[in-house]
Write an enzyme that holds these catalytic residues in place. Sequence first.
Site, PDB file in Angstrom:
ATOM      1  CD  GLU A   1      -4.998  -1.626   5.548  1.00  0.00           C
ATOM      2  OE1 GLU A   1      -5.501  -0.825   4.743  1.00  0.00           O
ATOM      3  OE2 GLU A   1      -4.058  -1.336   6.307  1.00  0.00           O
TER       4      GLU A   1
ATOM      5  CD  GLU B   1      -3.265  -2.044  10.587  1.00  0.00           C
ATOM      6  OE1 GLU B   1      -3.713  -2.232   9.431  1.00  0.00           O
ATOM      7  OE2 GLU B   1      -2.810  -0.953  10.957  1.00  0.00           O
TER       8      GLU B   1
ATOM      9  CD  GLU C   1      -2.888   1.178   2.347  1.00  0.00           C
ATOM     10  OE1 GLU C   1      -4.042   1.578   2.177  1.00  0.00           O
ATOM     11  OE2 GLU C   1      -2.462   0.826   3.446  1.00  0.00           O
TER      12      GLU C   1
ATOM     13  N   GLY D   1       3.358   1.575  10.865  1.00  0.00           N
ATOM     14  CA  GLY D   1       3.089   0.895  12.120  1.00  0.00           C
ATOM     15  C   GLY D   1       2.580  -0.508  11.870  1.00  0.00           C
TER      16      GLY D   1
END
Length: 880
Positions: A293, A327, A156, A290
């Site tokens: 997903e 997530e 992403e 961090g």
Amino acid sequence: MKFGCRLLLTETVKFAATLTLSLLALNSAPGLLAQRLPSSVLPEHYALTLSPDLQTATFSGVESIDVQIAQPTSTITLNAAEIAFQSVAIKATGKEQKAAVTLDPAKEQATFTFPERIPAGKASLSITFAGILNNELRGFYLSKTKRRNYGVTQFEPTDARRAFPSFDEPSFKATFDISLAVDSGDTAISNGAIESDTPGPGPGKHTLRFSTTPKMSTYLVAFLVGDFKCSEGGQDGVAIRVCATPDKVALTPYGVKVAKYVMRYFNNYFGIPYPLKKLDLIAVPDFEAGAMENFGAITYRETDLLIDEKTASVSSKKEVDLVIAHEMAHQWFGDLVTMQWWDNIWLNEGFATWMENKPVATEHPEWNIDQTVASGLADTLNLDAQPTTRAIRARADTPDEINQMFDGIAYGKASDVLLSVENYVGEETFRQGVHNYLAAHLYANATAEDFWSALSTTSHKPVDKIMTSLIAQPGVPIITFGDPSGGKVAVTQRRFFLSPSIQTGANQRWTLPVCFKQEGTQDCAVLTPDATTLNAPASALFFANAGGKGYYRSAYSPVAFDSILARVESSLTPAERISFIGDAWAQVRANKSSIGRYLDLVAAVKDDPNADVLTSALGGYAAAYTRIAASSAEKSALQAWVRSTFEPVYARLGPPSDSDSPNTLEIRSTLFETLGNAKDSAVLAEARDIAYKYIADPASVEETFAQTALAVAARNGDAALFDKLQKVYETSTDPEIQIGALRLLAVFEDPTLVNRALDYAISDKVRNQDAAIQLAIPLEIDHSRDQAWKYIQSHWDRVQAQLTTNSGSILIGSTSGFCSASGREDVERFFAAHKVAASGQSLKHAIEHIDGCIELRSLQEPQLKAWLASQRSVSGAAMH
């Protein structure tokens, strides 16, 4: 995706964690749209086999893509970056053709040209290719430990194209069959469960084939290769694993426990069962975000997943729980139903940020998550009141523009808007609207209009008008309330800026839910752009933000403000107190109130029994110390005031006890940190004793208090303590302790140790994912800022070599701590000559922040001096 890292820092040295805001043009140049793929060819299924070589950092791949072609064509364009094509062919209507490949690196596209036109209908592309496992923490990349290499992914928003040729846009959903040929001693993890494990191809290899994925976007594909070890569990028929490198597998059971609870909560909340058979959560040694997903295979920074439940601090447990929940919320909101395009990324990130709090608050009421939410809302309102911001939904076409959409607006503001709307329509009505939205778009794409239409239909309230108003416009509304009379209250609204010199946006108006506080309940009304009055309920206290959940600033008449102030501890909930404190600080920033009046408010809540209320109030004190006080005399006087105000409060807490609640632990730590920063001699001595005891045996001291004591001790520490922290970082296998020690190397006051910390930050001892943060911390601290800035300039080549694709904006953003015209000019001059990719907006915001500090100091320093003088006249020698 969850951005940001937990920083083990004292209140006055926390660097601005909000990622760069981007002011994206509402009308992009027509040429930029050419980076979007045509919709005439749609992928339906990928069969992908990858063979990574972790020693040479390369991989080869074979894929077939089943496509649907809308009209006859002789060319197909898809995304590819850093891919070497070896062969491309297409089979349609029983005929196969080979393609010539033309690359456009600037657009990250590859065009396949075939000798004859391909008829409309179904076809299958066959592609063989090769690529590199890069060291840029994106695409298919190399992650390293001291023992070995790992191959991991981060796609992403636009980096799946670096791992395999693909239609790499969120609307091009397809199913995936993934196979990985890896070394015999290794395993692999992907979105689906392992369906087969066969020897070969060739000696020393085996091939893992994974189950077919649901229909999903390319940015959610994931695969990881190495010797990962896992703890296992299950919930509601779903197999759950938490995985890590072998040396850290002992820290994975806590994550399994959290994931099981969250799985049950979300299955019930959404009313739609988790759609896969398994869920893996994997800690990755090198990881810039961090967490991410990926459908069924969520990846995390080690600090955001791995934890020793017996010794972890309260704040670390909260963070791990919240990131896991964030997530997992994406598995429904983002993965199962995906935004149509990146201009609506807030539909993913804002929702997950809002949703992460619900299961954690339910499982851990002792953590006071509602207060954490209120504090975050106050921070977002300040962020959105900067000179430049952006609307939640803004146009983004290029990869750079898309990357800049992942900011405090997409996460924070979007989450807070949802919070405000939920508060207005009611929790159960909102939940039913979310269910209806998801159920209508399963395995498909959706728009913002789809979302708020579902909420409007379910609630029978004007949610569409409210959401449109807040999503389409930048900035923060401020509502000024008159004194209630006859069941009515006069109201005006305008756009609010922290800087009083900015007068733009005067004509902006919003449609807003405004909720008035009543005994045990609230009374909500909708403020329209043309309204000049609202119905005001009869109440002993007039407070116009019940629950502290409204996305607006409140301004009251002096009489109303004083009435609230007099009852701030007795009549407002903790979340409402945090909101009121935030409004009071905003009025100081806008020069509508004085810093002295704010510090009086701090004193009024000094005995508040809630850690988040104290932390919120003391944040304004810290800003007064760093951004308003200009002289050492003023700083010393502020320190003396905070010692005289809070030493008795700290003393009343008594020594730590095994029976202390999490809230008490955090209050003690907050007060200890505040007094340590104010150079309280007894606290400094205690901090040093606790720090050495904790380093020798982390289990010997309660973690929350120990980490705070360690931070205070480090700030005032010597070379011996620096050496010990460095050793902890280099030898610990507990990410919380390890990264905490690394961060603290950057906070020492001794100039010699500041230089050692900076040298260390750009050495091979510090991972690229952490280097920019290590350099940014000293830039955010008064005592080391000038030294750090000179160091960075004189070592720029080595500094720049440590920056990753996205971390340059963190470093540039940290220059916002300067508070002088000369500092601003130096920052502008240096970065004009030393460009950092994708950091233009970060530099712009840093300069604005510096200008804001200069303005704030010029307006409020005289008032601070007068207030300090009045305190001295009252308390005499106590202020000397």
